[in-house]
Design a protein around this motif. Structure first.
Motif, PDB file in Angstrom:
ATOM      1  N   ALA A 139      36.591  41.548  45.636  1.00  0.00           N
ATOM      2  CA  ALA A 139      36.300  40.932  46.704  1.00  0.00           C
ATOM      3  C   ALA A 139      34.906  41.433  47.462  1.00  0.00           C
ATOM      4  O   ALA A 139      34.155  40.571  47.978  1.00  0.00           O
ATOM      5  CB  ALA A 139      37.352  41.077  47.957  1.00  0.00           C
ATOM      6  N   LEU A 140      34.625  42.541  47.086  1.00  0.00           N
ATOM      7  CA  LEU A 140      33.180  42.998  47.708  1.00  0.00           C
ATOM      8  C   LEU A 140      32.177  42.604  46.936  1.00  0.00           C
ATOM      9  O   LEU A 140      30.880  42.281  47.419  1.00  0.00           O
ATOM     10  CB  LEU A 140      33.136  44.405  47.864  1.00  0.00           C
ATOM     11  N   ALA A 141      32.259  42.736  45.603  1.00  0.00           N
ATOM     12  CA  ALA A 141      31.428  42.517  44.436  1.00  0.00           C
ATOM     13  C   ALA A 141      30.955  40.818  44.153  1.00  0.00           C
ATOM     14  O   ALA A 141      29.694  40.543  44.048  1.00  0.00           O
ATOM     15  CB  ALA A 141      31.451  43.112  43.311  1.00  0.00           C
ATOM     16  N   GLU A 142      32.029  40.413  44.311  1.00  0.00           N
ATOM     17  CA  GLU A 142      31.737  38.880  43.770  1.00  0.00           C
ATOM     18  C   GLU A 142      30.857  37.820  44.696  1.00  0.00           C
ATOM     19  O   GLU A 142      29.935  37.314  44.007  1.00  0.00           O
ATOM     20  CB  GLU A 142      33.275  38.186  43.718  1.00  0.00           C
ATOM     21  N   PRO A 143      30.846  37.949  45.960  1.00  0.00           N
ATOM     22  CA  PRO A 143      29.838  37.358  46.791  1.00  0.00           C
ATOM     23  C   PRO A 143      28.319  37.534  46.396  1.00  0.00           C
ATOM     24  O   PRO A 143      27.451  36.832  46.480  1.00  0.00           O
ATOM     25  CB  PRO A 143      30.275  37.417  47.938  1.00  0.00           C
ATOM     26  N   LEU A 144      28.008  38.823  45.854  1.00  0.00           N
ATOM     27  CA  LEU A 144      26.746  39.303  45.657  1.00  0.00           C
ATOM     28  C   LEU A 144      26.104  38.865  44.384  1.00  0.00           C
ATOM     29  O   LEU A 144      25.104  38.581  44.415  1.00  0.00           O
ATOM     30  CB  LEU A 144      26.810  40.960  45.799  1.00  0.00           C
ATOM     31  N   ASP A 145      27.108  38.318  43.369  1.00  0.00           N
ATOM     32  CA  ASP A 145      26.747  37.887  42.275  1.00  0.00           C
ATOM     33  C   ASP A 145      25.563  38.770  41.710  1.00  0.00           C
ATOM     34  O   ASP A 145      24.548  38.363  41.335  1.00  0.00           O
ATOM     35  CB  ASP A 145      26.199  36.430  42.189  1.00  0.00           C
ATOM     36  N   PRO A 146      25.946  40.030  41.523  1.00  0.00           N
ATOM     37  CA  PRO A 146      24.748  41.090  40.882  1.00  0.00           C
ATOM     38  C   PRO A 146      24.087  40.599  39.781  1.00  0.00           C
ATOM     39  O   PRO A 146      24.992  40.376  38.809  1.00  0.00           O
ATOM     40  CB  PRO A 146      25.434  42.060  41.244  1.00  0.00           C
ATOM     41  N   ASP A 167      36.196  50.588  35.173  1.00  0.00           N
ATOM     42  CA  ASP A 167      35.736  50.206  34.016  1.00  0.00           C
ATOM     43  C   ASP A 167      36.924  49.414  32.914  1.00  0.00           C
ATOM     44  O   ASP A 167      36.464  48.774  31.967  1.00  0.00           O
ATOM     45  CB  ASP A 167      35.369  51.397  33.152  1.00  0.00           C
ATOM     46  N   CYS A 168      38.074  49.104  33.330  1.00  0.00           N
ATOM     47  CA  CYS A 168      39.125  48.681  32.574  1.00  0.00           C
ATOM     48  C   CYS A 168      38.801  47.341  31.932  1.00  0.00           C
ATOM     49  O   CYS A 168      38.803  47.015  30.793  1.00  0.00           O
ATOM     50  CB  CYS A 168      40.340  48.452  33.234  1.00  0.00           C
ATOM     51  N   MET A 169      38.309  46.590  32.658  1.00  0.00           N
ATOM     52  CA  MET A 169      38.011  45.018  32.311  1.00  0.00           C
ATOM     53  C   MET A 169      36.418  44.782  31.944  1.00  0.00           C
ATOM     54  O   MET A 169      36.050  43.593  31.511  1.00  0.00           O
ATOM     55  CB  MET A 169      38.399  44.067  33.601  1.00  0.00           C
ATOM     56  N   ARG A 170      35.526  46.093  32.034  1.00  0.00           N
ATOM     57  CA  ARG A 170      34.230  45.844  31.656  1.00  0.00           C
ATOM     58  C   ARG A 170      33.737  44.445  32.367  1.00  0.00           C
ATOM     59  O   ARG A 170      32.854  43.723  31.622  1.00  0.00           O
ATOM     60  CB  ARG A 170      34.162  45.621  29.963  1.00  0.00           C
ATOM     61  N   SER A 171      33.892  44.696  33.588  1.00  0.00           N
ATOM     62  CA  SER A 171      33.313  43.397  34.369  1.00  0.00           C
ATOM     63  C   SER A 171      31.877  43.443  34.511  1.00  0.00           C
ATOM     64  O   SER A 171      31.347  44.576  34.605  1.00  0.00           O
ATOM     65  CB  SER A 171      33.928  43.803  35.834  1.00  0.00           C
ATOM     66  N   ARG A 172      31.252  42.269  34.766  1.00  0.00           N
ATOM     67  CA  ARG A 172      30.001  42.209  35.226  1.00  0.00           C
ATOM     68  C   ARG A 172      29.618  42.442  36.737  1.00  0.00           C
ATOM     69  O   ARG A 172      28.579  42.374  37.076  1.00  0.00           O
ATOM     70  CB  ARG A 172      29.372  40.874  34.552  1.00  0.00           C
ATOM     71  N   ARG A 266      39.477  36.799  49.596  1.00  0.00           N
ATOM     72  CA  ARG A 266      38.958  36.839  48.237  1.00  0.00           C
ATOM     73  C   ARG A 266      39.998  38.008  47.677  1.00  0.00           C
ATOM     74  O   ARG A 266      40.166  37.954  46.317  1.00  0.00           O
ATOM     75  CB  ARG A 266      37.473  37.479  48.202  1.00  0.00           C
ATOM     76  N   MET A 267      40.456  38.826  48.089  1.00  0.00           N
ATOM     77  CA  MET A 267      41.492  39.691  47.607  1.00  0.00           C
ATOM     78  C   MET A 267      42.769  39.008  47.069  1.00  0.00           C
ATOM     79  O   MET A 267      43.267  39.197  45.964  1.00  0.00           O
ATOM     80  CB  MET A 267      41.875  40.861  48.633  1.00  0.00           C
ATOM     81  N   VAL A 268      43.319  38.203  48.030  1.00  0.00           N
ATOM     82  CA  VAL A 268      44.499  37.218  47.765  1.00  0.00           C
ATOM     83  C   VAL A 268      43.930  36.527  46.613  1.00  0.00           C
ATOM     84  O   VAL A 268      44.947  36.066  45.467  1.00  0.00           O
ATOM     85  CB  VAL A 268      44.707  36.289  48.902  1.00  0.00           C
ATOM     86  N   ARG A 269      42.750  35.861  46.312  1.00  0.00           N
ATOM     87  CA  ARG A 269      42.578  35.251  45.132  1.00  0.00           C
ATOM     88  C   ARG A 269      42.414  36.053  43.978  1.00  0.00           C
ATOM     89  O   ARG A 269      42.918  35.316  42.857  1.00  0.00           O
ATOM     90  CB  ARG A 269      41.023  34.547  45.337  1.00  0.00           C
ATOM     91  N   PHE A 270      42.338  37.196  44.052  1.00  0.00           N
ATOM     92  CA  PHE A 270      42.192  38.000  42.904  1.00  0.00           C
ATOM     93  C   PHE A 270      43.781  37.965  42.508  1.00  0.00           C
ATOM     94  O   PHE A 270      44.119  38.113  41.377  1.00  0.00           O
ATOM     95  CB  PHE A 270      41.601  39.552  43.192  1.00  0.00           C
ATOM     96  N   MET A 271      44.630  38.166  43.608  1.00  0.00           N
ATOM     97  CA  MET A 271      46.209  38.368  43.287  1.00  0.00           C
ATOM     98  C   MET A 271      46.555  37.090  42.704  1.00  0.00           C
ATOM     99  O   MET A 271      47.319  37.353  41.700  1.00  0.00           O
ATOM    100  CB  MET A 271      46.753  38.599  44.523  1.00  0.00           C
ATOM    101  N   GLU A 272      45.935  36.003  43.023  1.00  0.00           N
ATOM    102  CA  GLU A 272      46.490  34.677  42.404  1.00  0.00           C
ATOM    103  C   GLU A 272      46.108  34.699  41.004  1.00  0.00           C
ATOM    104  O   GLU A 272      46.931  34.184  40.074  1.00  0.00           O
ATOM    105  CB  GLU A 272      45.869  33.534  43.050  1.00  0.00           C
ATOM    106  N   ILE A 273      44.875  34.999  40.536  1.00  0.00           N
ATOM    107  CA  ILE A 273      44.459  34.706  39.127  1.00  0.00           C
ATOM    108  C   ILE A 273      45.194  36.052  38.455  1.00  0.00           C
ATOM    109  O   ILE A 273      45.518  35.629  37.246  1.00  0.00           O
ATOM    110  CB  ILE A 273      42.954  35.325  38.970  1.00  0.00           C
ATOM    111  N   SER A 274      45.373  37.231  38.927  1.00  0.00           N
ATOM    112  CA  SER A 274      46.137  38.100  37.863  1.00  0.00           C
ATOM    113  C   SER A 274      47.646  38.318  37.871  1.00  0.00           C
ATOM    114  O   SER A 274      48.007  38.242  36.624  1.00  0.00           O
ATOM    115  CB  SER A 274      45.549  39.633  38.553  1.00  0.00           C
ATOM    116  N   THR A 275      48.310  38.005  38.990  1.00  0.00           N
ATOM    117  CA  THR A 275      49.700  37.915  38.928  1.00  0.00           C
ATOM    118  C   THR A 275      50.401  36.877  39.684  1.00  0.00           C
ATOM    119  O   THR A 275      51.704  36.690  39.793  1.00  0.00           O
ATOM    120  CB  THR A 275      50.218  39.241  39.441  1.00  0.00           C
ATOM    121  N   ILE A 276      49.790  35.872  40.282  1.00  0.00           N
ATOM    122  CA  ILE A 276      50.023  34.921  41.072  1.00  0.00           C
ATOM    123  C   ILE A 276      51.102  35.451  42.226  1.00  0.00           C
ATOM    124  O   ILE A 276      52.238  35.108  42.478  1.00  0.00           O
ATOM    125  CB  ILE A 276      50.959  33.769  40.114  1.00  0.00           C
ATOM    126  N   GLY A 277      50.420  36.386  42.955  1.00  0.00           N
ATOM    127  CA  GLY A 277      51.406  37.008  44.098  1.00  0.00           C
ATOM    128  C   GLY A 277      52.202  38.331  43.719  1.00  0.00           C
ATOM    129  O   GLY A 277      51.968  38.840  42.693  1.00  0.00           O
TER     130      GLY A 277
END
Length: 412
Positions: A139-146, A167-172, A266-277
């Protein structure tokens, strides 16, 4: 065995027939003593080999089993097959999968304890605090599109799972950046502030205080059984979990208290994507337990139970360590607790043990069949180790009995 000199003395001081008899007895006695010594050594080795392995590595809160067994079936919940079928619990809320009653009970509990500001804040429920950490980082990093992943840092000794989570997901979007004390980049960063700290129990604030920094406060252990509640924390993102509050780690319920509504969404959005609640069965159980604690409708006060157990364990541990300097744990001066309205010593969930430099304390403990988590995973030297104080009474008692053997290993 009797030496030849001793045998000669015996023969020269007594008549020869008697001397021979006495010498034979002496030889037999010496042989028997030697057999006893060998037998004792073998029995000691067998005892070490057959002794149970004690797992003090994980923070599994089984100490609370005793309390909830006393409660018994008085607060059992039953869910019929027709209940909780829908994905949705409250479609009008931004956190659409959260039961309204759970949000209510979370706020009631924090208002009772006084450890966090909840009025005017947004509650996000997750599957334990580990998932919520990932949700907060996203939620903190996504809007910055680093252009490159944002560094996630924490002051050593830091919680050993932060590097894995980052580092688990090797996220950008984000990556583990190490010890906050060593961070010298001028780019945006996220600092994990753990208070009381895991592993050393210290009450903490942020190390880095820069304009381009973002903070996530992990307050999993900020409850009266572990530490003094000095003030209600009021930070942008605050994380809590049932596992360390009530001991119900298996229910996988955690929650974040968030100021910014956009961050919460955005945190809720992450929950939707990962486990649907989050499972409604787990939420219903959490509702019943939190309501029981906040209304003090148990036969005995829950926080008093936890406090007494932790106090007793730390008292026994400090007594066992008295008189030796080969193994040390931190001291915690009493602090005023607003919840107890008194000065209380802190009794952290973990004992942060320190041996002399050059010792691998985790390996020393392993030789006594005790599993602990070595200092290296917390960003510290290997002469440190974290020992969980959250297990069952019988295991803690066995640990205390094995400490003298550990002292001997550290002395030689």
């Amino acid at each position: 065995m009797v030496s030849t000199e001793a045998a000669f003395v015996i023969e020269s001081s007594v008549p020869s027939p008697v001397a021979a008899s006495v010498a034979a007895v002496a030889v037999a006695v010496a042989a028997e003593v030697e057999v006893i010594k060998i037998t004792k050594s073998k029995l000691t080795n067998i005892e070490i080999q057959t002794a149970p392995i004690l797992d003090f590595d994980k923070g599994d809160p089984t100490m609370y089993e005793a309390y909830w067994k006393l409660i018994g079936d008085d607060f059992k919940i039953t869910i019929s097959s027709s209940e909780a079928l829908s994905y949705f619990a409250n479609p009008k809320s931004f956190c659409w999968y959260m039961l309204p009653k759970l949000e209510h009970e979370i706020k009631n509990l924090h208002n009772l304890v006084g450890n966090a500001v909840v009025e005017g804040r947004h509650i996000v429920v997750g599957n334990g605090s580990s998932q919520l950490i990932q949700a907060a980082l996203y939620a903190l990093a996504e809007p910055l599109d680093p252009p490159s992943p944002i560094s996630v840092v924490s002051a050593a000794p830091f919680y050993s799972c932060y590097p894995q989570i980052a580092d688990c997901m090797r996220s950008r979007l984000f990556k583990w950046g190490g010890d906050a004390h060593a961070y010298n980049d001028d780019k945006a960063y996220i600092e994990m502030v753990t208070s009381p700290n895991n592993p050393d129990g210290e009450l903490r604030g942020p190390v880095l205080k820069r304009a381009n920094g973002m903070l996530v406060h992990d307050l999993a252990y900020y409850w009266p059984q572990y530490t003094a509640i000095t003030n209600p924390v009021d930070q942008n993102i605050m994380l809590f979990t049932m596992s360390k509050c009530t001991g119900h780690a298996g229910s996988r319920i955690g929650w974040a208290i968030v100021k910014d509504p956009d961050v919460a969404k955005r945190m809720v959005r992450f929950m939707e994507i990962s486990t649907i609640g989050v499972s409604k069965e787990a939420q219903l159980r959490a509702v019943a337990i939190l309501e029981m604690i906040s209304t003090n409708s148990c036969p005995s006060n829950f926080f008093e139970f936890g406090r007494s157990v932790m106090t007793e364990r730390w008292t026994k541990l400090r007594e066992a360590l008295q008189g030796t300097d080969v193994l040390q744990v931190p001291d915690f001066p009493p602090k005023h607790c607003n919840f107890k309205q008194d000065y209380n010593e802190c009794h952290p969930a973990y004992a942060w043990m320190k041996a002399q430099e050059g010792v691998n304390l985790e390996e020393v403990m392993k030789e006594e069949k005790i599993r602990v988590r070595g200092g290296g995973t917390f960003g510290c030297p290997n002469n440190y180790a974290r020992v969980s104080m959250l297990g069952r009474d019988k295991d803690v008692d066995l640990l205390l009995k094995r400490l003298p053997s550990i002292f001997k290993r550290l002395t030689f």
